[in-house]
Design an enzyme around this catalytic site. Structure first.
Site, PDB file in Angstrom:
ATOM      1  N   GLY A  89      59.144  21.717  20.161  1.00 55.64           N
ATOM      2  CA  GLY A  89      58.999  22.337  21.469  1.00 55.64           C
ATOM      3  C   GLY A  89      58.049  21.557  22.341  1.00 55.64           C
ATOM      4  O   GLY A  89      57.295  20.716  21.858  1.00 55.64           O
TER       5      GLY A  89
ATOM      6  N   GLY B 150      51.945  22.541  24.251  1.00 61.89           N
ATOM      7  CA  GLY B 150      51.252  23.734  24.721  1.00 61.89           C
ATOM      8  C   GLY B 150      52.001  25.021  24.528  1.00 61.89           C
ATOM      9  O   GLY B 150      51.592  26.065  25.028  1.00 61.89           O
ATOM     10  N   THR B 151      53.102  24.992  23.784  1.00 55.73           N
ATOM     11  CA  THR B 151      53.864  26.221  23.622  1.00 55.73           C
ATOM     12  C   THR B 151      53.432  27.015  22.394  1.00 55.73           C
ATOM     13  O   THR B 151      54.044  28.030  22.082  1.00 55.73           O
ATOM     14  CB  THR B 151      55.365  25.921  23.512  1.00 55.73           C
ATOM     15  N   GLY B 152      52.437  26.544  21.696  1.00 54.90           N
ATOM     16  CA  GLY B 152      51.884  27.351  20.620  1.00 54.90           C
ATOM     17  C   GLY B 152      52.353  26.974  19.232  1.00 54.90           C
ATOM     18  O   GLY B 152      52.330  27.797  18.323  1.00 54.90           O
ATOM     19  N   LYS B 153      52.771  25.723  19.031  1.00 53.64           N
ATOM     20  CA  LYS B 153      53.230  25.313  17.704  1.00 53.64           C
ATOM     21  C   LYS B 153      52.081  25.295  16.707  1.00 53.64           C
ATOM     22  O   LYS B 153      52.196  25.828  15.608  1.00 53.64           O
ATOM     23  CB  LYS B 153      53.874  23.926  17.784  1.00 53.64           C
TER      24      LYS B 153
ATOM     25  N   HIS C  36      56.997  19.477  58.508  1.00 50.05           N
ATOM     26  CA  HIS C  36      57.647  19.012  57.288  1.00 50.05           C
ATOM     27  C   HIS C  36      57.841  20.181  56.317  1.00 50.05           C
ATOM     28  O   HIS C  36      58.946  20.442  55.842  1.00 50.05           O
ATOM     29  CB  HIS C  36      56.794  17.905  56.653  1.00 50.05           C
ATOM     30  N   GLU C  37      56.757  20.917  56.075  1.00 47.68           N
ATOM     31  CA  GLU C  37      56.837  22.046  55.134  1.00 47.68           C
ATOM     32  C   GLU C  37      57.751  23.144  55.681  1.00 47.68           C
ATOM     33  O   GLU C  37      58.522  23.751  54.942  1.00 47.68           O
ATOM     34  CB  GLU C  37      55.440  22.617  54.855  1.00 47.68           C
TER      35      GLU C  37
ATOM     36  N   HIS D 205      61.312  22.335  54.927  1.00 45.60           N
ATOM     37  CA  HIS D 205      61.726  22.744  53.582  1.00 45.60           C
ATOM     38  C   HIS D 205      62.014  24.237  53.538  1.00 45.60           C
ATOM     39  O   HIS D 205      63.032  24.682  53.006  1.00 45.60           O
ATOM     40  CB  HIS D 205      60.613  22.466  52.564  1.00 45.60           C
TER      41      HIS D 205
ATOM     42  N   ASP E  56      59.681  13.728  47.784  1.00 45.57           N
ATOM     43  CA  ASP E  56      60.972  14.363  48.057  1.00 45.57           C
ATOM     44  C   ASP E  56      62.100  13.390  47.754  1.00 45.57           C
ATOM     45  O   ASP E  56      63.077  13.731  47.097  1.00 45.57           O
ATOM     46  CB  ASP E  56      61.091  14.751  49.537  1.00 45.57           C
TER      47      ASP E  56
HETATM   48  P1  ADP Z   1      51.175  22.951  20.817  1.00 44.10           P
HETATM   49  O1  ADP Z   1      50.723  22.725  19.416  1.00 44.10           O
HETATM   50  O2  ADP Z   1      52.543  23.528  20.897  1.00 44.10           O
HETATM   51  O3  ADP Z   1      51.032  21.776  21.715  1.00 44.10           O
HETATM   52  P2  ADP Z   1      49.031  24.812  20.807  1.00 44.10           P
HETATM   53  O4  ADP Z   1      49.477  25.658  19.684  1.00 44.10           O
HETATM   54  O5  ADP Z   1      47.963  23.835  20.515  1.00 44.10           O
HETATM   55  O6  ADP Z   1      50.260  24.066  21.451  1.00 44.10           O
HETATM   56  O7  ADP Z   1      48.620  25.751  21.998  1.00 44.10           O
HETATM   57  C1  ADP Z   1      47.506  25.507  22.798  1.00 44.10           C
HETATM   58  C2  ADP Z   1      46.874  26.795  23.236  1.00 44.10           C
HETATM   59  O8  ADP Z   1      47.727  27.508  24.106  1.00 44.10           O
HETATM   60  C3  ADP Z   1      46.601  27.741  22.105  1.00 44.10           C
HETATM   61  O9  ADP Z   1      45.353  27.486  21.537  1.00 44.10           O
HETATM   62  C4  ADP Z   1      46.644  29.091  22.785  1.00 44.10           C
HETATM   63  O10 ADP Z   1      45.413  29.418  23.345  1.00 44.10           O
HETATM   64  C5  ADP Z   1      47.624  28.894  23.903  1.00 44.10           C
HETATM   65  N1  ADP Z   1      48.954  29.406  23.559  1.00 44.10           N
HETATM   66  C6  ADP Z   1      50.079  28.683  23.492  1.00 44.10           C
HETATM   67  N2  ADP Z   1      51.136  29.452  23.173  1.00 44.10           N
HETATM   68  C7  ADP Z   1      50.668  30.690  23.005  1.00 44.10           C
HETATM   69  C8  ADP Z   1      51.278  31.939  22.657  1.00 44.10           C
HETATM   70  N3  ADP Z   1      52.574  32.036  22.410  1.00 44.10           N
HETATM   71  N4  ADP Z   1      50.491  33.010  22.570  1.00 44.10           N
HETATM   72  C9  ADP Z   1      49.179  32.919  22.831  1.00 44.10           C
HETATM   73  N5  ADP Z   1      48.549  31.788  23.154  1.00 44.10           N
HETATM   74  C10 ADP Z   1      49.271  30.679  23.269  1.00 44.10           C
HETATM   75 ZN    ZN Z   2      58.445  17.477  51.381  1.00 42.65          ZN
END
Ligand code: ADP
Ligand code: ZN
Length: 681
Positions: A246, A249-252, A469-470, A473, A544
């Site tokens: 994934g 930052g998605t929480g892996k 410009h804005e 859009h 743009d």
């Molecule tokens: P990844 O490993 O996918 O890059 P992380 O697990 O390190 O991401 O996530 C970074 C931080 O983002 C976590 O420490 C947490 O604070 C926050 N975070 C990400 N996903 C979640 C989630 N589903 N629920 C709660 N916190 C989350």
């Molecule tokens: Zn523009």
């Protein structure tokens, strides 16, 4: 030695590696002393030897000639063709060293030393000074080995080398937290071990919001480890590896950590880059060590973050070379994963955001045969993540999580965590008691666009251009059926941008040709407005144009949406082909592609110009409001242009979005204008 940091031995007094540590250290200590003593002795011997060799007086050329002419010399020995040692005869001794003890008329040791310059000249000198003398003295050549200096000349550099090497190894070992800080541990794995008696795992599933599907799958892994019989009883095999895929930052990592908290089994955590070292063979040896440790602790989990650091497809980057170390590390990992039995109770979790570049061998059955997709959170997920991260915050009554979730399409869990933290900081900076809605909105803006630059000096003239410009859009996107409706436009400079517009993306799975086309018109609306109002265009449309060009290119070459090119796609989802060098189409097709891309963009631009020419009044009203207030919202547009006729007013659209919100289409719909460099000096 600061070597205790990541050493799992520290949490594990019974670790089998442990008892060896002190004796090893002691022996090395003694060895060092031995070297030192040897060194000193050798140096001493050298001086002592030297002193023995040269006790006699040095003389110069004049004195030598004098001695020879007065026939006081008995013999001259030329040592190693460097020094001449001169022995006096009886006459000479009586004259110069009357007390000297003699054997057979001469002393045992030479009386004088003469350092010769050149051999030829010396021989000539001896001959000439004795011209006419009856019994001249001849030079005898003697070879004498100075074994001491010979040995020293290779021992000393060798010793220095050894010492130098040890120092380097040691500092490297401790600098990277490599085990006991010595070279002996460089091949040991650097995994951090969490188990039930270590207190640093306090993450459980409660802390992971959303990700319901992923949780269900990962829960199964936890279950395998807790009750393996349940599965093996029926003849099933427990998976060996699970890959979490994934975007960042998605929480892996969070998910993997929570497994440790839930499963109550030991958990080895490390990053793919921990295997990589400048020495060949270290990576493979670390993999071996890791699996040995893990097997000793089974059932347990190994978590490898960023596995792409070692798992990248082998032999692809032929130009860079030097990948052998990574390849052998990967091979070792594959071997280990094949090596342990399916029911040995070790499960490998790995995370990556680039599953496409992983070696196919990693993904085949029996290795990482399960893949769990961890996607960007949808609106429900975002709300839950807000809830998790707001737990510790002091909130005002007006904070509405649902509203915030709507405002943050495309945000990852990490972004949301960041929003919550930013909001708290902002409230604190303003001296507030509680964090209110506005703080959260400011935090969102800030995370998308960077910090507001209130004091950036923008002339009225420039401000007018930016506003039109804005407004261009905003107007085009409002008036086009399939363009994303506007949420907010600002012309407050922020970060690197001079103005920005937020749209509410319809989070859809597939996009029609018409929808893409409308989006392109809206993107070109900024430049078109400049053209319509001022009759001239500026550099402010760089981003743009970049966006539109990419989109048009994708339409033609990837999605097969162009009539001329037809239903072809040159997209390569396997990532195996390297198109940077060769193109999968002919030169002629390349020309057609270029032609079609510019045709699409030109058509969209003309469309934008004609829309804005037709609604010139509304555009001006909007721009003027923007100049006055710097921020306008969807409601202002509705007042000026009326409700959007096709029924998806903002509210309705929000409702729809909530219903059919889908993950992977969400993207930050931020439109920024690059700075106009010369004017911002
Ligand atoms: P990844 O490993 O996918 O890059 P992380 O697990 O390190 O991401 O996530 C970074 C931080 O983002 C976590 O420490 C947490 O604070 C926050 N975070 C990400 N996903 C979640 C989630 N589903 N629920 C709660 N916190 C989350
Ligand atoms: Zn523009």
């Amino acid at each position: 030695m600061s070597d205790n940091k990541n050493n799992m031995g520290d949490q594990q007094p019974n670790n089998p590696m442990q008892p060896n540590r002190n004796p090893k250290g002691k022996r090395r200590f003694n060895l060092m002393w031995l070297y030192a003593i040897l060194f000193i002795v050798l140096i001493g011997l050298q001086f002592f030897g030297k002193e023995n060799a040269v006790t006699q007086e040095d003389i110069d050329q004049g004195r030598l000639v004098e001695l020879l002419q007065s026939q006081e010399v008995s013999k001259i020995e030329l040592i190693n063709k460097e020094d001449a040692e001169i022995y006096l005869n009886e006459r000479g001794l009586q004259k110069n060293f009357p007390e000297a003890q003699t054997v057979n008329g001469t002393t045992v040791r030479p009386n004088y030393t003469y350092r010769i310059g050149s051999l030829d000249r010396f021989e000539e000198l001896v001959e000439k000074s004795q011209e006419g003398i009856e019994n001249p003295v001849y030079i005898s050549n003697v070879r004498r080995n100075n074994w001491m200096s010979d040995i020293l000349s290779w021992i000393v550099p060798l010793l220095l080398l050894i010492v130098f090497w040890m120092v380097i190894m040691r500092s490297m070992g401790s600098g990277l937290g490599g085990g006991a800080g010595s070279i002996f541990n460089i091949g040991k794995s650097r995994a951090q071990l969490y188990d039930k008696n270590s207190s640093n795992v306090n993450v459980t599933f409660k802390d992971v919001a959303g990700l319901e599907e992923a949780k269900v799958e990962i829960m199964e892994v936890v279950d395998f480890l807790k009750n393996p019989e349940k599965y093996t009883k029926l003849g099933g095999k427990i998976p060996k590896g699970v890959l979490l895929v994934g975007p960042p930052g998605t929480g892996k990592t969070l998910l993997a950590k929570s497994v440790a908290g839930e499963a109550n089994v030991p958990f080895f955590s490390l990053s793919g880059s921990d295997f990589v070292e400048m020495f060949v063979g270290v990576g493979a040896s670390r993999v071996r060590d890791l699996f040995n440790n893990a097997k000793a602790k089974a059932p347990c989990i190994i978590f490898i973050d960023e596995i792409d650091a070692i798992g990248r497809a082998r032999g692809k980057s032929a130009f860079t070379g030097g990948n052998d170390e990574r390849e052998s590390t990967l091979n070792q990992l594959l071997t280990e994963m094949d090596g342990f039995g399916t029911n040995s109770g070790v499960i490998v979790l790995a995370a990556t955001n680039r599953a496409d570049i992983l070696d196919k061998a990693l993904l085949r059955a029996g290795r990482f045969d399960r893949q769990i997709y961890v996607e960007l959170p949808d609106i429900v997920g975002r709300k839950e993540i807000f809830e998790v991260h707001m737990r510790g915050l002091k909130l005002a009554a007006d904070v509405d999580k649902e509203f915030l979730a709507k405002q943050t399409p495309g945000f990852s869990g990490a972004d949301i965590a960041n929003v919550c933290n930013e909001a708290a900081l902002m409230a604190a900076r303003k001296g507030k008691e509680e964090i209110d809605k506005q703080d959260f909105l400011d935090a969102v803006d800030r995370i998308i666009g960077g910090l507001e630059k209130k004091n950036k000096i923008i002339s009225l003239e420039e401000k007018k251009v930016i506003a039109f410009h804005e407004a261009g859009h905003a107007t085009t996107s409002w008036l086009l059926q399939y363009a994303h409706p506007l949420v907010k436009v600002t012309i407050v400079p922020r970060g690197n941008s001079l103005g920005a517009a937020w749209y509410l993306p319809e989070e859809r799975q597939i996009t029609t040709k018409e929808q893409m086309y409308h989006e392109m018109i809206a993107t070109l609306g900024g430049r078109a407005a400049e053209q319509v109002v001022f009759g001239q265009i500026s550099t402010g449309a760089l981003s743009d144009l970049e966006k539109v060009t990419k989109q048009a290119f994708a339409m033609v070459t990837y999605y097969g949406l162009d009539d001329e090119i037809g239903n072809l796609s040159y997209y390569d989802s396997t990532g195996q082909q390297d198109y940077s060098l060769t193109k999968p189409y002919s030169e002629k097709t390349a020309e057609t592609i270029d032609k079609q891309v510019s045709k699409i963009i030109e058509k969209a631009y003309q469309e934008a110009v004609s829309i804005l020419t037709d609604h010139r009044d509304g555009l001006s009203q909007l721009a003027n409001k923007l100049i006055e207030e710097e921020v306008i919202f969807g409601e202002d547009l509705e007042r000026i242009f009326g409700k959007r006729p096709w029924g998806n007013s903002e509210d309705e659209k929000l409702k729809n979005a909530a219903l059919k919100e889908t993950e992977n289409q969400a993207q930050k719909q931020l439109e920024t204008e690059t700075q106009n460099e010369p004017q911002n000096a």
